[in-house]
Scaffold this motif. Structure first.
Motif, PDB file in Angstrom:
ATOM      1  N   LYS A 195       0.823  -1.211   0.000  1.00 28.62           N
ATOM      2  CA  LYS A 195       0.000   0.000   0.000  1.00 28.62           C
ATOM      3  C   LYS A 195       0.858   1.263   0.000  1.00 28.62           C
ATOM      4  CE  LYS A 195      -4.120  -2.013   2.136  1.00 28.62           C
ATOM      5  NZ  LYS A 195      -3.696  -3.400   2.020  1.00 28.62           N
ATOM      6  N   TRP A 199      -0.222   4.605  -3.050  1.00 28.31           N
ATOM      7  CA  TRP A 199      -0.587   6.007  -2.915  1.00 28.31           C
ATOM      8  C   TRP A 199       0.254   6.943  -3.769  1.00 28.31           C
ATOM      9  CZ3 TRP A 199      -3.995   9.448  -2.571  1.00 28.31           C
ATOM     10  CH2 TRP A 199      -3.653  10.771  -2.340  1.00 28.31           C
ATOM     11  N   PHE A 238     -10.358  -0.260  -3.823  1.00 30.53           N
ATOM     12  CA  PHE A 238     -11.424   0.206  -2.939  1.00 30.53           C
ATOM     13  C   PHE A 238     -12.649  -0.702  -3.095  1.00 30.53           C
ATOM     14  CE2 PHE A 238      -9.203   4.050  -4.650  1.00 30.53           C
ATOM     15  CZ  PHE A 238      -8.418   4.284  -3.533  1.00 30.53           C
ATOM     16  N   ALA A 277     -13.368   3.310   5.435  1.00 30.36           N
ATOM     17  CA  ALA A 277     -12.434   2.191   5.246  1.00 30.36           C
ATOM     18  C   ALA A 277     -11.369   2.538   4.198  1.00 30.36           C
ATOM     19  CB  ALA A 277     -13.204   0.940   4.818  1.00 30.36           C
ATOM     20  N   TYR A 278     -11.780   3.205   3.118  1.00 32.61           N
ATOM     21  CA  TYR A 278     -10.827   3.575   2.070  1.00 32.61           C
ATOM     22  C   TYR A 278      -9.741   4.497   2.628  1.00 32.61           C
ATOM     23  CZ  TYR A 278     -14.630   2.094  -1.096  1.00 32.61           C
ATOM     24  OH  TYR A 278     -15.630   1.407  -1.737  1.00 32.61           O
ATOM     25  N   SER A 280      -8.871   4.924   5.739  1.00 34.23           N
ATOM     26  CA  SER A 280      -8.063   4.238   6.744  1.00 34.23           C
ATOM     27  C   SER A 280      -6.971   3.396   6.079  1.00 34.23           C
ATOM     28  CB  SER A 280      -8.943   3.331   7.612  1.00 34.23           C
ATOM     29  OG  SER A 280      -9.903   4.088   8.318  1.00 34.23           O
ATOM     30  N   ASP A 281      -7.295   2.847   4.914  1.00 32.64           N
ATOM     31  CA  ASP A 281      -6.391   1.926   4.229  1.00 32.64           C
ATOM     32  C   ASP A 281      -5.316   2.643   3.416  1.00 32.64           C
ATOM     33  OD1 ASP A 281      -6.009  -0.812   4.193  1.00 32.64           O
ATOM     34  OD2 ASP A 281      -6.807  -1.021   2.169  1.00 32.64           O
ATOM     35  N   ARG A 283      -2.278   4.977   2.291  1.00 32.40           N
ATOM     36  CA  ARG A 283      -1.040   5.421   2.947  1.00 32.40           C
ATOM     37  C   ARG A 283      -0.715   6.858   2.534  1.00 32.40           C
ATOM     38  NH1 ARG A 283      -2.094   1.231   5.151  1.00 32.40           N
ATOM     39  NH2 ARG A 283      -0.643  -0.456   5.692  1.00 32.40           N
ATOM     40  N   LYS A 289      -6.006  12.893   4.762  1.00 31.92           N
ATOM     41  CA  LYS A 289      -7.157  12.056   5.132  1.00 31.92           C
ATOM     42  C   LYS A 289      -8.199  12.882   5.872  1.00 31.92           C
ATOM     43  CE  LYS A 289      -4.698   7.637   5.621  1.00 31.92           C
ATOM     44  NZ  LYS A 289      -4.491   6.460   6.464  1.00 31.92           N
TER      45      LYS A 289
END
Length: 407
Positions: A195, A199, A238, A277-278, A280-281, A283, A289
């Motif tokens: 991950k 990003w 996602f 959830a997206y 949070s996941d 990086r 965020k």
């Protein structure tokens, strides 16, 4: 260019031809800016450091992959030299080769690269481009074609799926048919990629319209996201992602939005639980965020009155314009966007405060009025909202009077 002369010097020091390689060569052929300069030759890493030392400071970056960072003692320019090599990958798409074999063969080195337009080698002494895979023709055709067998290229490294979308966005190129089909067939391998690597590629897609604007155009971000969606990559990255009407509206909105708001636009039409959830996941930086979550929440907040608009603006003075754009172009709340814009103009033109520090009353006034400590912050915020919609209340006398009414 100074780095042509320096790489020619490097080749003489190494007693072998040193080539400028990859995106740097591609960009020169396209007339685009050049930033990072990558270099390749048959010289081994330790040999590069030793033999180049009269003119370059060398630092071993990754001996296994043959990578050395070279800094010119003359200009201070930094180059990354990689020994020609052949990579072998595990069956997963984890991006890192499991085995590396150094080679003296430039053609073998070219086949380990992702796309033909990135498998170009410039030899500075003769001023010639070596093109083992047909990259110059693909530049002319504006095509992204796998440098080797498409199934092999994407089966080796799932991250190349992200790079396909990114280069499509940045360069205005279209994926070649077989290359696209192979990327789609291997899209599941994205789940194996770290991950931390996902990003940076996604971020570059969101920033693609600013990278090379002369070739990418206003629809760069839209183009990159469309490639990801058509490949099925967005649903791998996602889960439950829906290419709904809001998503389609977000694609059209991208040229109107600041880079920092484009992630919010992508997620605004998705279910709130999924968005949590997206984010949070991902990086990405924590501040991005938080800003994205804030933008989405405000974009979904009903704005039907001036008071509603003032509340949104006071919560996020620096973001309200992006909120208005998300409402106008993504959620379809044109009326709410209009009210926000009019309210901001009203506050600006009448020099009304955008935070409690701009009020004519202070915490000391609240103490004198014997307003309970736990209620002071709420009292000031309520006062600020009232002043924001009524310029007649923007004086110390009026604001003290309003506080007295609260006591």
């Amino acid at each position: 260019m100074i780095f042509d002369d320096e790489i020619e010097l490097l080749g003489r020091l190494l007693s072998t031809k040193a080539y400028i390689v990859g995106g740097c060569v591609r960009n020169r052929l396209m007339g685009l800016d050049v930033s990072d300069v990558d270099v390749a030759s048959a010289a081994l890493p330790k040999e590069v450091i030793e033999k180049a030392s009269p003119a370059f400071s060398g630092v071993l970056v990754n001996e296994r992959l043959g990578t050395v960072k070279l800094t010119s003692k003359n200009s201070g320019s930094v180059y990354e030299h990689t020994t020609f090599r052949v990579d072998s990958y595990p069956k997963s798409g984890r991006h890192l080769p499991k085995a590396v074999r150094f080679t003296s063969n430039l053609e073998e080195d070219a086949l380990r690269r992702d796309f033909t337009v990135n498998a170009l080698y410039f030899e500075p002494q003769s001023k010639t481009v070596i093109d083992p895979t047909g990259g110059t023709e693909d530049i002319q055709k504006k095509l992204l074609r796998a440098a080797d067998s498409p199934e092999k290229v994407f089966g080796e490294d799932g991250l190349r799926i992200m790079r396909l979308a990114r280069f499509s966005a940045e360069l205005g190129f279209s994926p070649e048919e077989k290359t696209f089909a192979a990327a789609k067939n291997n899209v599941r391998l994205l789940a194996d990629v770290s991950k931390d690597r996902i990003w940076p590629e996604l971020e570059k897609i969101f920033a693609s319209s600013e990278k090379y604007p002369t070739v990418s155009g206003d629809n760069a971000v839209k183009r990159g996201l469309e490639v990801l969606e058509k490949l099925g990559a967005l649903r791998v990255l996602f889960p439950n992602f829906s290419a709904n009407e809001g998503y389609l509206a977000a694609l059209e909105a991208m040229p109107h939005l600041a880079k920092e708001a484009r992630l919010a636009a992508l997620f605004t039409s998705q279910d709130d639980k999924d968005v949590f959830a997206y984010l949070s996941d991902l990086r990405c930086p924590k501040c991005l965020k938080e800003q994205t979550a804030n933008l989405i929440a405000l974009a979904k907040t009903a704005v039907k009155t001036r008071e509603d608009a003032a509340a949104v603006i006071l919560k996020s003075e620096k973001l309200w314009k992006e909120v208005a754009l998300l409402k106008r172009h993504v959620t379809g709340d044109v009326n709410g966007a209009d009210i926000l814009e009019k309210q901001f103009s009203y506050m600006s033109e009448n020099e009304l405060p955008f935070d409690v520090k701009g009020l004519f009353v202070t915490g000391n006034d609240l103490i004198k009025l014997k307003i309970a400590k736990d209620k002071r912050s709420a009292a000031l915020k309520k006062l600020l909202c009232r002043v924001a919609v009524d310029k007649g209340l923007n004086s110390r006398e009026k604001q003290l009077q309003l506080l007295l009414e609260e006591v």
